[in-house]
Each structure stands twice: as C-alpha cells, then as structure tokens.
Design a protein around this motif. Structure first.
Motif, mmCIF file in Angstrom:
data_model
loop_
_atom_site.group_PDB
_atom_site.id
_atom_site.type_symbol
_atom_site.label_atom_id
_atom_site.label_comp_id
_atom_site.label_asym_id
_atom_site.label_seq_id
_atom_site.Cartn_x
_atom_site.Cartn_y
_atom_site.Cartn_z
ATOM 1 N N PRO A 299 100.591 135.592 17.268
ATOM 2 C CA PRO A 299 99.255 135.144 16.850
ATOM 3 C C PRO A 299 98.195 136.236 16.817
ATOM 4 O O PRO A 299 97.445 136.340 15.842
ATOM 5 N N ASN A 300 98.120 137.060 17.887
ATOM 6 C CA ASN A 300 97.034 138.043 17.897
ATOM 7 C C ASN A 300 97.178 139.080 16.794
ATOM 8 O O ASN A 300 96.190 139.624 16.300
ATOM 9 N N ARG A 301 98.414 139.343 16.353
ATOM 10 C CA ARG A 301 98.614 140.255 15.223
ATOM 11 C C ARG A 301 98.300 139.544 13.910
ATOM 12 O O ARG A 301 97.691 140.116 13.008
ATOM 13 N N PHE A 302 98.713 138.301 13.810
ATOM 14 C CA PHE A 302 98.473 137.535 12.585
ATOM 15 C C PHE A 302 96.980 137.376 12.320
ATOM 16 O O PHE A 302 96.515 137.585 11.185
ATOM 17 N N GLN A 307 99.886 141.110 10.715
ATOM 18 C CA GLN A 307 101.120 140.412 10.368
ATOM 19 C C GLN A 307 100.750 139.449 9.249
ATOM 20 O O GLN A 307 99.896 138.584 9.429
ATOM 21 N N ARG A 308 101.357 139.608 8.093
ATOM 22 C CA ARG A 308 100.877 138.899 6.908
ATOM 23 C C ARG A 308 101.946 138.013 6.280
ATOM 24 O O ARG A 308 103.135 138.241 6.436
ATOM 25 N N ILE A 309 101.457 137.022 5.556
ATOM 26 C CA ILE A 309 102.326 136.127 4.799
ATOM 27 C C ILE A 309 102.890 136.899 3.612
ATOM 28 O O ILE A 309 102.155 137.616 2.920
ATOM 29 N N SER A 310 104.176 136.758 3.365
ATOM 30 C CA SER A 310 104.810 137.472 2.260
ATOM 31 C C SER A 310 104.198 137.041 0.921
ATOM 32 O O SER A 310 104.074 135.858 0.629
ATOM 33 N N ASN A 311 103.827 138.036 0.102
ATOM 34 C CA ASN A 311 103.268 137.717 -1.216
ATOM 35 C C ASN A 311 104.351 137.382 -2.235
ATOM 36 O O ASN A 311 104.058 137.098 -3.397
ATOM 37 N N GLU A 312 105.627 137.403 -1.789
ATOM 38 C CA GLU A 312 106.717 137.004 -2.675
ATOM 39 C C GLU A 312 106.905 135.486 -2.677
ATOM 40 O O GLU A 312 107.639 134.951 -3.505
#
Length: 344
Positions: A299-302, A307-312
C-alpha cells in the motif's frame, strides 16, 4: 485439496503494527535480493503469529469486537446444540489422516467421513488459541453456522460440517473440495499473472461469494490469495472462500480500532479505524492486483505511485482498480456496486 490449500483453514492473523514491521523487513530483503529496489517478490502470506497474551480494551479477542454481544440467546442455543463434546463420537464418525498444515493457531489434517468417504479437512484449535468467544461460543463456529451451503456450481464459502468442543481444544470439520488449489498456487501453476479474462471470471465469483456473508453481517476481514480456493473439476473454475478464523459479526456502521489480518486498508493508518464494507472492497482490489501483476501489493508504495497499475490492462479494468483501491474509504463502492462495475 493440496497441502498449502488446507493451510488456509488455520491461518491466524497478527496485530497490524506487528505485521507492518514484518512487511517492511521482508519487502526490503526481497527488493535487495531481486536487484531491483522498485520491485517486490510475491511470497505466501500463511505465517501464524501468536496472539497477545493479555487483553486490553482494544484487543481483537473481546466479544464486542467480534460482534458476539449481538448474538441472540436462540442463536447461542442453536450453536451449542449442534456442538458435540464427545471425542469418541468424532472418532467414530471421521477418519483423520495426514497432517496438511500446522501453525501458531492450530493444525489441519486431511480426513474423510466414514459413512460415505466424503473428503474433509479437520481443524484442531487449542482453546487458548481461539481468537474470540462469548461464553462457550467460538466466533468462527458461530459465523460459519450462519453461512448455509449453496448449490453445486455456485461460488460460496467452504461449509462447516461438524464441530466438537472438547476439554482442551475445538475441532472443526470442514468441506475439502477435490481437486482444488488456492489462488496463490493457481497463479504459480500458471507461471505468473493470469490473463485479464480469467481474472474477471474469478473476481466475479469472489464478489458473489463475499456478498452473501456481508448480507448476513459477517465480516471476513482476511480476504487474500491464500484464502481463495479454486475448484478445478470443470472448465469454469468455482471459487470458494476459506478461513473465517479472523471474521466477526458486523453492523454497517461498526468501526474497528485493531486490525488482525493481511491486507490492511489505508484508513487504518489515516484515521485509526476501519469498517467492514470498505475494507472488503479494498481487499478485492488487492486480490485482483496480485492476480494480474507479478508483484506483491504494498500500500505505501502504491499510494506514493511507486507501484502502478499495468497500462496493458483494459481501461475498464484499470478503473476497477482505481475504484476499489481508492485511498478514501467513503469513495469506494459497496460490494454490490462493485459487482455491477463495467469491467465485470
């Protein structure tokens, strides 16, 4: 059920602060080992940590925290009437087999019902490891008794078949679907993240499996990959929800100040408390993230965009993440609203 799948019926939570310390340590070690400080390596969340020895006003073991003070006398009588106290009767009815898993909260064995050879999981919980009870009732037993089994082919929690309260321990006899594996192992068998369409099928069923307990005021509290069983006997997998050992009975407005479980909602740190509905939705988002990404969700990275949601992924899928993982619990949808999300 394989060895690790059965472990889920005995998984025990730890206080949130303790888990945060462990997570920070393990994340650092994992990142270093991978040679990439921006990537964490997914590991199984099945460790058991002993509960606090002394109760406080905020302790998870209080009856009020578990919602058991709201249990009516009739419910108590019904549960006690179905709880047996004769070990000889247990041994006459069930054959216990190999140890499937052991932890700080108890042990789980494979077994079968002698009358019809039905596979079962037999969970032994020492009395001093029962997380919450009111008079003679274990919260886990009370809650699982409220969750009636659903028809074959539908997503549902694993059913409690029998319960034996002995002098030194509680024995729970649970369904043991075969063949099946937990979602963590299902992803591992796949060789990595699932494709979006398969993840969608699983999430739909998982949300359905969680809506029925919520309608009955049951807050699971520890939805994660390891507590989601995937039955693989047909082309379309059937999702079963495992391990109600950390669950409680909750009103819509109930708030909690102590967290026992794995995926901690951000409001616990931001506001000092959390609620059942928004927490369950947040955990759905975490499950999906770890199903579609190779990293463990942190969570703290997101929330710092590290930490990101894949754009694919499709735009609707990305929106599902943004909705369910919203930092503000008041902005998250309900489970039923989430079930109607365009992605599903």
């Amino acid at each position: 059920m394989d060895k690790d799948s059965a472990k889920k019926t005995m998984n025990c939570g730890s206080p949130a602060l303790k888990r945060d310390q462990d997570l920070n340590t393990s994340t650092s070690d994992q990142s270093s080992a991978s040679g990439n400080p921006n990537r964490t390596i997914r590991t199984r969340n099945d460790s058991c940590i002993d509960l606090p020895r002394h109760s406080t006003s905020d302790d998870r073991t209080s009856s009020d925290e578990c919602g058991l003070t709201e249990v009516t006398e009739k419910v108590r009588e019904d549960v006690e009437a179905s709880t047996l106290e004769d070990s000889a009767e247990f041994e006459a009815k069930y054959q216990q087999q190999d140890l499937l898993g052991k932890g700080g909260c108890g042990s789980v064995f494979a077994g079968y019902r002698k009358a019809d050879n039905l596979p079962v999981a037999i969970k032994h919980v020492p009395n001093d490891k029962i997380l919450c009870k009111h008079v003679r009732i274990s919260a886990e037993v009370t809650i699982m008794s409220k969750l009636a089994a659903k028809s074959e082919g539908t997503s549902a929690p694993v059913s409690l078949l029998d319960c034996y309260k002995l002098d030194q321990e509680l024995i729970l006899v649970l369904e043991r679907p075969i063949p099946a594996k937990d979602l963590f192992d299902h992803i591992k068998t796949n060789g990595g993240p699932l494709d979006e369409e398969e993840a969608k099928v699983i999430l739909k069923q998982l949300i359905d499996a969680a809506i029925d307990p919520e309608d009955k005021h049951v807050f699971h509290r520890d939805i994660k990959l390891e507590n989601i069983l995937i039955e693989t006997s047909s082309d379309i997998p059937r999702v079963r929800l495992l391990d109600f050992g950390l669950s409680c009975l909750a009103k819509k407005t109930s708030t909690y100040k102590v967290f026992f479980g794995t995926h901690i909602p951000p409001e616990y740190h931001d506001r000092g408390f959390y609620r059942a509905g928004p927490t369950t939705v947040f955990q759905m988002g975490v499950v999906l993230f770890e199903t579609l990404h190779s990293d463990t969700f942190v969570p703290n990275r997101f929330f710092r965009n590290k930490q990101r949601i894949s754009n694919e992924l499709s735009e609707n899928c990305q929106d599902f993440f943004r909705t369910s993982l919203n930092r503000d619990p008041d902005q998250r949808p309900t489970l039923k609203q989430l079930r109607s999300h365009p992605w599903l």
